[in-house]
Motif scaffolding. Sequence first.
Motif, PDB file in Angstrom:
ATOM      1  N   GLU A 115      60.892  19.718  37.126  1.00  0.00           N
ATOM      2  CA  GLU A 115      59.598  19.090  37.381  1.00  0.00           C
ATOM      3  C   GLU A 115      58.556  20.124  37.785  1.00  0.00           C
ATOM      4  OE1 GLU A 115      61.443  14.712  38.490  1.00  0.00           O
ATOM      5  OE2 GLU A 115      60.653  15.978  40.098  1.00  0.00           O
ATOM      6  N   TYR A 173      67.259  10.699  23.721  1.00  0.00           N
ATOM      7  CA  TYR A 173      66.269  11.785  23.697  1.00  0.00           C
ATOM      8  C   TYR A 173      66.789  12.945  22.853  1.00  0.00           C
ATOM      9  CZ  TYR A 173      64.445   9.170  27.672  1.00  0.00           C
ATOM     10  OH  TYR A 173      63.950   8.176  28.476  1.00  0.00           O
ATOM     11  N   GLY A 191      56.917  21.737  35.024  1.00  0.00           N
ATOM     12  CA  GLY A 191      56.133  20.874  34.147  1.00  0.00           C
ATOM     13  C   GLY A 191      56.964  20.240  33.041  1.00  0.00           C
ATOM     14  N   GLY A 192      58.277  20.329  33.191  1.00  0.00           N
ATOM     15  CA  GLY A 192      59.162  19.681  32.213  1.00  0.00           C
ATOM     16  C   GLY A 192      59.400  18.223  32.584  1.00  0.00           C
ATOM     17  N   GLN A 193      60.047  17.509  31.663  1.00  0.00           N
ATOM     18  CA  GLN A 193      60.376  16.109  31.946  1.00  0.00           C
ATOM     19  C   GLN A 193      61.885  16.009  32.133  1.00  0.00           C
ATOM     20  OE1 GLN A 193      59.237  13.360  28.819  1.00  0.00           O
ATOM     21  NE2 GLN A 193      60.394  11.677  29.745  1.00  0.00           N
ATOM     22  N   ASP A 235      59.518  24.916  28.850  1.00  0.00           N
ATOM     23  CA  ASP A 235      58.065  24.892  28.665  1.00  0.00           C
ATOM     24  C   ASP A 235      57.513  23.563  29.193  1.00  0.00           C
ATOM     25  OD1 ASP A 235      57.882  27.388  27.406  1.00  0.00           O
ATOM     26  OD2 ASP A 235      58.486  26.523  25.477  1.00  0.00           O
ATOM     27  N   ARG A 236      56.222  23.559  29.486  1.00  0.00           N
ATOM     28  CA  ARG A 236      55.561  22.315  29.919  1.00  0.00           C
ATOM     29  C   ARG A 236      55.805  21.219  28.886  1.00  0.00           C
ATOM     30  NH1 ARG A 236      52.698  21.996  34.200  1.00  0.00           N
ATOM     31  NH2 ARG A 236      52.806  23.923  35.349  1.00  0.00           N
ATOM     32  N   GLY A 237      56.196  20.081  29.366  1.00  0.00           N
ATOM     33  CA  GLY A 237      56.414  18.941  28.466  1.00  0.00           C
ATOM     34  C   GLY A 237      57.816  18.864  27.877  1.00  0.00           C
ATOM     35  N   ASP A 238      58.600  19.937  28.022  1.00  0.00           N
ATOM     36  CA  ASP A 238      59.970  19.919  27.487  1.00  0.00           C
ATOM     37  C   ASP A 238      60.813  18.844  28.176  1.00  0.00           C
ATOM     38  OD1 ASP A 238      59.542  21.989  25.778  1.00  0.00           O
ATOM     39  OD2 ASP A 238      60.864  23.439  26.783  1.00  0.00           O
ATOM     40  N   LYS A 239      61.600  18.171  27.385  1.00  0.00           N
ATOM     41  CA  LYS A 239      62.584  17.255  27.973  1.00  0.00           C
ATOM     42  C   LYS A 239      63.852  18.036  28.306  1.00  0.00           C
ATOM     43  CE  LYS A 239      61.092  13.029  25.689  1.00  0.00           C
ATOM     44  NZ  LYS A 239      60.278  13.550  24.546  1.00  0.00           N
TER      45      LYS A 239
END
Lengths: 402, 402
Positions: free
Chosen positions: B111, B140, B114-116, B89-93
């Motif tokens: 990337e 993390y 939208g993941g990190q 998901d977006r923002g997931d590490k």
Amino acid sequence: MLLAPEITPNAYTTPLRRLLGPGPSDISTRVLQALAKPTIGYLDPSFVGMMEELKALLRYAFQTKNALTFPVSGPGSAGMEMCFVNMVDRGDKVIVCRNGVFGNRMVENVERCGGQAIIVDDVWGQAVDLNKVEEAFKQYPDAKVLAFVHAETSTGALSDARALCALAQRYGALTIVDAVTSLGGVPVLADEWGADAIYSGSQKCLSCTPGLSPITFSDRVVAKVQARPQKSQSWFLDLNLLLGYWGETTRTYHHTAPTNSLYALHEALLALQQEGLEQAWARHKSNHEALKAGLAVLDIRYVVEETSRLPQLNSIYIPQGLDDKLVRTAMLQEHGIEIGAGLGALAGKIWRIGLMGYSSRVENVVACLAALESVLISQGYACQAGQAVAAAYQSYAQQSLS
Amino acid sequence: MLLAPEITPNAYTTPLRRLLGPGPSDISTRVLQALAKPTIGYLDPSFVGMMEELKALLRYAFQTKNALTFPVSGPGSAGMEMCFVNMVDRGDKVIVCRNGVFGNRMVENVERCGGQAIIVDDVWGQAVDLNKVEEAFKQYPDAKVLAFVHAETSTGALSDARALCALAQRYGALTIVDAVTSLGGVPVLADEWGADAIYSGSQKCLSCTPGLSPITFSDRVVAKVQARPQKSQSWFLDLNLLLGYWGETTRTYHHTAPTNSLYALHEALLALQQEGLEQAWARHKSNHEALKAGLAVLDIRYVVEETSRLPQLNSIYIPQGLDDKLVRTAMLQEHGIEIGAGLGALAGKIWRIGLMGYSSRVENVVACLAALESVLISQGYACQAGQAVAAAYQSYAQQSLS
């Protein structure tokens, strides 16, 4: 200790079928044999030479001089997605014409790219209404892209691609054209229309095995994509990366090309070129006329009105009192003939008889009508054996006189 | 007036090659013949029966009971992307282990979703360092996914998938495992490892034609995907939609399945099951040992140290003074043997000799060494004709004694 095999299957044997559904279509022996040629490396000089020929053959099929014309390594829906993920930025307005299943899939694509879909709805089975599209452009003159389906596989309706592309150009929008079912069956004229992106499928009127999506992009698209500041949301379908393998100068590894499927497409396109596009279109028309004559005798009505009816995909209403599944199963199991069911809102209401590519042959028209008559009679439908077939032959006879 | 054809090519004829690069590998006649069986519809009951067998055969190959095990209709990079667009998901590490080209491709995928990406770098040619990964998890602990390449095709290094999966589980992360080059060549044990998503490619140790990506998902992934509030950014690779075609109960149209490629995969997997996984792994090991013995005589060094060396992909340093391109071209043009070049940072520095799947045969080892000796001698390299081949035979003899 390893997990044991769940089953011990035999080698798979395919039954013999006439493929008269919405695709895949019948594949000729020459194409199947090309498919089975020994696999070689995707950077082998011999393979690279074949790729160049393939691009030229595709340019003829699409009637374009676009340098970026190649087959996507996936089915038509991958070709569709390649257009949207490369041509639509977040927030972009995209006018999408929706008159069937595939227009709706385009809406899905726009939304998943973060674009704003401006939907122009038409009744399923009708062509896209130009006036409605013009209204949409007037309301949203900043729309970046117009997307429409040239030949709706779910309904058998043909839309006026030339007029739609002209409209988009007047409003400064790029065009994305779905020609999955049209390419090779009716005129697809990329350059004459001024279309920007057209994708198709290998398994319809090109009569290649399923799994590839021929695609062509105008230089406008290439320039836009190369200047795009952000990356496409898809790595697999990123045009900037694919340019390195299918582009004009380099042959840089992107993904392993589906070598054997590409052999088959080369052969299928060669067959099309040898026949000639105009001859192929005429053949599709001729067999459609004969089928139509037979269906008329059976009192079976078309979904699409004559002016926008696809010759290669005959959508017909299931006569009252007949069981959809039962008839299709009898066609398949007793006669080896696959015809298509309806999709979405048309499920259970229509059949789709495809005469696409190599399936568009006299013997298929006759066999289909003969089988249909026989199955319908066995289901108590009021018709007389042989009459539909006779009408088809009569149509062919009339065609040869005119 | 139509645009005339640009060229009038002949039917394409493939040269005969031994495919000893990083894939595609040699395809057996039985698989090529399966590929060329007549195309039928993708909803034909006969085809649907074949699909069920295919899923069972794949479960054996992956050593899993995962219900959701099927081939993606695209190459390995489509399989890779299917994992990321459905699981991130977006923002997931996402912790990504990068020790070669394909780890970097995973970073790109994260990337673009939208993941990190939390990148754990290792020297190309080395296995993933478990300690570094543990450090990343400590830093993390909210990382949602650990992604790594089991067998790096760009370097020939094998990483400890079992330990990496265990580590991810300890930190409550899902795993995405690239087994493109490992499946069928070395143990891939999805259930034993507790891996969540593993994708592979058809054209490596399975020795099927390129274009499909076998994949398996744990029930954890299925539950997560089904509960996901937002849609996947890809329509083509949307697992929720694909469940309708490849899932357990329904067979709803999503895209036209690549029928013929699936016939071929069925046959290739059947061949693997008939041989037995353990026997296939042993064969890869045996031919690797013989090749290694021959290369040692030629004083050619491996890139990867012995403990993490892939038997099916032999990455070797190009001896000083030899021209990369010239040698590979001579191997191809004079001996019909394809060996692989280096990728990325290793381009021009290494060769990659694949002995994958059906390419892993005694005759290929011997032919490759004989050709390499001959080409090297012609390039002025100090070695003696026949010695490498003799060493390979000696290795086989020793193996049969032990």
